[in-house]
Design an enzyme around this catalytic site. Structure first.
Site, PDB file in Angstrom:
ATOM      1  NE  ARG B 297      -4.119  -1.872   1.927  1.00 29.33           N
ATOM      2  CZ  ARG B 297      -5.110  -2.164   2.753  1.00 29.33           C
ATOM      3  NH1 ARG B 297      -5.122  -1.691   3.995  1.00 29.33           N
ATOM      4  NH2 ARG B 297      -6.098  -2.941   2.349  1.00 29.33           N
ATOM      5  CE1 TYR B 438      -1.807  -0.407  -7.849  1.00 32.22           C
ATOM      6  CE2 TYR B 438      -1.890  -1.987  -9.633  1.00 32.22           C
ATOM      7  CZ  TYR B 438      -1.288  -0.926  -9.021  1.00 32.22           C
ATOM      8  OH  TYR B 438      -0.162  -0.385  -9.566  1.00 32.22           O
ATOM      9  CD  GLU B 439      -1.399  -4.430  -3.327  1.00 34.86           C
ATOM     10  OE1 GLU B 439      -1.749  -4.868  -2.215  1.00 34.86           O
ATOM     11  OE2 GLU B 439      -0.882  -5.136  -4.207  1.00 34.86           O
ATOM     12  N   GLY B 440      -6.322  -2.367  -2.188  1.00 33.33           N
ATOM     13  CA  GLY B 440      -7.330  -1.729  -1.337  1.00 33.33           C
ATOM     14  C   GLY B 440      -7.765  -0.404  -1.922  1.00 33.33           C
ATOM     15  CD  GLN B 445      -5.626   1.878   1.367  1.00 34.32           C
ATOM     16  OE1 GLN B 445      -4.906   1.944   2.364  1.00 34.32           O
ATOM     17  NE2 GLN B 445      -5.685   0.817   0.589  1.00 34.32           N
TER      18      GLN B 445
END
Lengths: 596, 596
Positions: B297, B438-440, B445
């Site tokens: 992230r 992506y990656e949350g 977040q």
């Protein structure tokens, strides 16, 4: 992904905000009341949903192609265009004298949203034809009108706007295409034009280019530009097509979006000169072009609303279907559809509320246009024209900037799937990206708002709008519901910010032009948000009344909730914009140019 | 379009904001002072500018391709990747025990920005390998470490993160891939994973997949998920490659952007089961995955800064070259380069100021990470860890949202040319669009910021940050320059808005979770703008001091002007965000679900 024309919301705006009943009292529009609007829009919806919308994805996947000077549009476009012309859709707003239906813009613009929502790339062709018709109506000789207008109004022939050259984009003073006067009153044109939308295609038998060029010996700059008709095929006296003219497509662009619409590079005069016919008088070309550009600017604003609506519909459909994660309020221990999640709702409401607000603003602007052109009382016509002129940069600028946010949120709601082209959400995002650029970038709209629409009259028109907004605030306060109170509060705060900025612009443009113009886009965005929000406030009041009468309660309650959201999530953005204009003019231009 | 690594600004942040001198006092980092940072960054810049950056456009034009289970990367990628590994760049931040260089994140993250700026698609491969290394370091057995780490740290083998399945994206509780325990301690895996970045490619001889799956009989939901290593080729006891494992790429995606990076659908176990090795303990997979995801992230946040920087450089170059229109202040009667126009300057400053602010925030976060992992004083290490954890969602969320705005402005500065793919500005816009997903996603977040980082400790960490900001305001006021005063004023107003929101979140998350979570993204954006702005304030103070000493005056003056702009154009946006959170929680969720 299918498209459903937002007929109900369009008719709500037409009836209650644009007040079609008043439009129908204008001479010539006697038959253009709510019933007509409803009938036309429903037919329009059916046609576009069934015929035009299904071509949107395929046009993106298989764009127009170019080979040896010939442009082939996406399979299906030609056939659909024929149906479009057969249905008489091109002539909707144009005079009956030339075969049109003579409907007010209040109805025509709503149909425009439906067409653009169905297929932005397809709809550009009729949009450009509208511009050519407009220019000929205003400045064309009787001979030009007789030769071209019926064919354009029917859509048998299409039109283009040839402004841009490699060195002349926003700055038309740099146009170099030249026109040489010939015996018999015609001209020969030589030069290169770029970014010509539907500059070449296979959907119609002739293309009528409206071209900016300089007559030999004309003054430098914008005062030496003339406007010409340059048809792809010359027209014989009997109206049949004659020789191929010396204008040729040399390539089309590979673009980020609106891929189905061919964007041509046109070469004029490589084989001895393209035959051109002067429109109006020499050296007044820019003036005529601006008239037609103003219509196109309004149309591009509507494109913003349309593509945002389509992205919204697709995002809602996905959010209703995609199951992911449990509700944050613990109301279920099972994963739910994502439309339940507060942030997804916030995203969808951010799209929806701005779409409805911009739609309302565009509808009100259209009614002002109709009054400006048809009201028998000269003062009312003049005031309406000034109001419309003030609204055009807001409709164009704010609606298209809004469309970038909305289509981006449309991608975001889809999560990872939004980034995959097959999903189709990304197409709207790519397509929308042109809207803040063509027909004048947002900065060009903002310059217009600052210069011609605010500084020139010392902020009078802007203040008159503020006064009308204040009146709506009074009605909201009198109503007293929580939604109305919230709207009144935020409208008042936003109006105060607007007035402050208007005063700044009106008083400082001469003394500190750099500082004012550095704030021009924030000023435009602030104004657009406020004026669109004002229309949402009016919508809220109407919806409360009708809901209380038991009329279409679910729709009216949704309108109230959407207006309430707009007040608390969108209108509140204006304060940062105010600060940027009023505080930030100097810091925007403080960095040394060589330090960038 | 070439790329110039922003070495000077990175070193400014490393030296003065992250305070590398303090990092160099941590055990193990004795040699990692400013000189090292400068030497490494300059070498990094040279390599990426010369070798990696030129592949950015070609990768977009000729993406990775798939045929019969084999992925072929863009021509040039394989060769460049070999140079990347030969240069030891993969091992920059990893332990010397496994062949890495053991540099602090404060330096490594800066090199990361350069790599991502050079080529987002290329850089994703090393980014994912970093994640795999991290997971094995934290939870891998000695045997797993011995087998895989050296090869990963050298970059000879690459790593992937296999989380997503068609029904399980943000919601990993829905993972269905199953693992069957075998004699001898291994497992066999069966299932389908999607969106696997570099899940198959031809740049390395082996790919080490880290895969989430459920062991038969494991609890439902997130507590029954385990983490496995599944290599593409099994590894013999002597370290040589053995049989092909039963994991196969069945397709790659057709994406909006980052087209050169293959996004794979991987099928596990179609031929009897993919051999997997448990990482750590059964059912603790999500915990390990989160550790590696946190690193990723942060890395994605840096991607946002990097692509924004690249878009900025390209926009500046165009604005310096493109001649269009006369200056609004009448200072010249000739058309000038558009960098003279106030709105273009505003756009470039909007990009620049946020890039520098996010870069400063990321650099400070990296130093906190280093202190968290290496400080001998347990309390300082713990506090640094909490500070870093608070910053991760801001670095990821705000920097990536910022990158959407910046790359869009990059297109806008180019006008019509920005919409033409050959220009290259549109690629950054398309590439950046994945970063908030992506990656949350940004919402994920924001949930983290609301839940784990604010509500859980009653807003304590957030308030501690506010107190530190207040201290900086005092220093600004003491300095008293116009820029410092403007920054102090806007920082104080923004901090007050932040504290109000933190109080709202800390006290209301339990009682009205929907309202609070509806404001989670505005809260994240507000926090990111404030904390990044705080770093710009610190930068301003340093720049004033150094400028007064005559040190690099042009750079320092530019920093002051940029910080001043940030205060008046970016920090002022927080008030609308505050309103949206504090006023708008209910209206965000008021629309009936069936009314969308």
């Amino acid at each position: 992904m299918s498209y459903t024309a937002p007929v109900k919301d369009l008719l709500f705006a037409i009836e209650h905000l644009a007040q079609i009943d008043q439009v129908a009292q204008l001479p010539g529009f006697e038959d253009a009341g709510l019933d007509t609007a409803a009938a036309v829009l429903e037919e329009c919806a059916r046609f576009n949903q069934d015929v035009i919308a299904p071509l949107n994805r395929v046009g993106d996947e298989h764009p127009s192609s170019f080979q040896d000077g010939v442009v082939t549009t996406t399979e299906g476009f030609k056939q659909a265009y024929r149906q479009f012309t057969e249905g008489g859709w091109q002539g909707l707003q144009h005079p009956a004298d030339f075969g049109g239906q003579g409907l007010p813009k209040t109805i025509g613009a709503a149909c425009g949203e439906v067409l653009h929502g169905a297929n932005l790339s397809f709809a550009l062709c009729p949009l450009l034809t509208d511009g050519a018709i407009e220019a000929l109506l205003i400045a064309g000789s009787d001979a030009l009108k007789a030769t071209y207008l019926e064919k354009l109004v029917s859509g048998e022939w299409t039109g283009t706007m040839n402004l841009t050259e490699p060195q002349a984009g926003s700055d038309l003073s740099l146009v170099r295409t030249r026109a040489e006067s010939q015996k018999g009153g015609t001209y020969k044109l030589f030069g290169t034009k770029i970014f010509i939308t539907y500059g070449e295609h296979d959907m119609a038998e002739n293309i009528v280019h409206l071209v900016l060029a300089r007559v030999a010996g004309a003054p430098e700059g914008v005062k030496g530009i003339s406007l010409f008709v340059v048809p792809k095929f010359l027209v014989n006296p009997d109206g049949s097509l004659g020789a191929r003219n010396d204008v040729h497509c040399v390539s089309i662009e590979h673009k980020l979006g609106i891929k189905a619409s061919p964007t041509a590079v046109l070469q004029f005069g490589d084989q001895g000169g393209a035959v051109g016919y002067l429109v109006g008088e020499e050296n007044r070309g820019l003036e005529y072009m601006f008239i037609m550009m103003n219509a196109a600017r309004y149309g591009v604003g509507v494109q913003g609303i349309a593509v945002a609506e389509r992205a919204y519909q697709q995002a809602v459909a996905y959010a209703r279907e995609r199951v992911q994660s449990r509700p944050v309020d613990g109301s279920s221990s099972a994963s739910s559809t994502i439309v339940h999640h507060p942030d997804v709702r916030r995203m969808l409401m951010t799209m929806r509320s701005q779409i409805e607000a911009c739609r309302a603003m565009a509808s009100v602007a259209a009614a002002a246009y109709d009054a400006a052109h048809h009201h028998p009382d000269a003062q009312i016509a003049k005031d309406s024209a000034a109001f419309y002129e003030f609204l055009v940069p807001l409709v164009k600028g704010y609606s298209t900037e809004m469309s970038q946010e909305a289509t981006s949120l449309g991608v975001q709601v889809h999560g990872g799937m939004g980034f995959i082209e097959e999903t189709g959400a990304a197409q709207h995002y790519r397509d929308a990206r042109i809207l803040t650029i063509y027909e004048g970038t947002t900065a060009i709209q903002a310059n217009d708002l600052v210069g011609r629409k605010t500084a020139r009259d010392g902020g009078q028109m802007a203040k008159a709008v503020a006064a009308r907004i204040e009146k709506t605030e009074g009605e909201l306060l009198a109503s007293g519901t929580p939604a109305a109170q919230a709207m009144a509060r935020e409208l008042a705060r936003a109006r105060a910010a607007f007035v402050e900025v208007v005063d700044f612009v009106a008083t400082q443009t001469r003394s500190q032009p750099n500082a004012v113009f550095a704030g021009s886009v924030p000023y435009l965005m602030l104004s657009g948000m406020l004026v669109a929000g004002w229309q949402m406030a009016r919508a809220l009041l109407v919806a409360q009344q009708l809901s209380a009468k038991g009329q279409d309660v679910a729709f009216m309650q949704a309108k109230i909730a959407t207006a309430h959201f707009y007040a608390e999530h969108i209108l509140v953005r204006v304060h940062g914009l105010r600060d940027a204009v009023v505080l930030g003019g100097d810091s925007a231009c403080a960095l040394a140019l060589d330090a960038f």
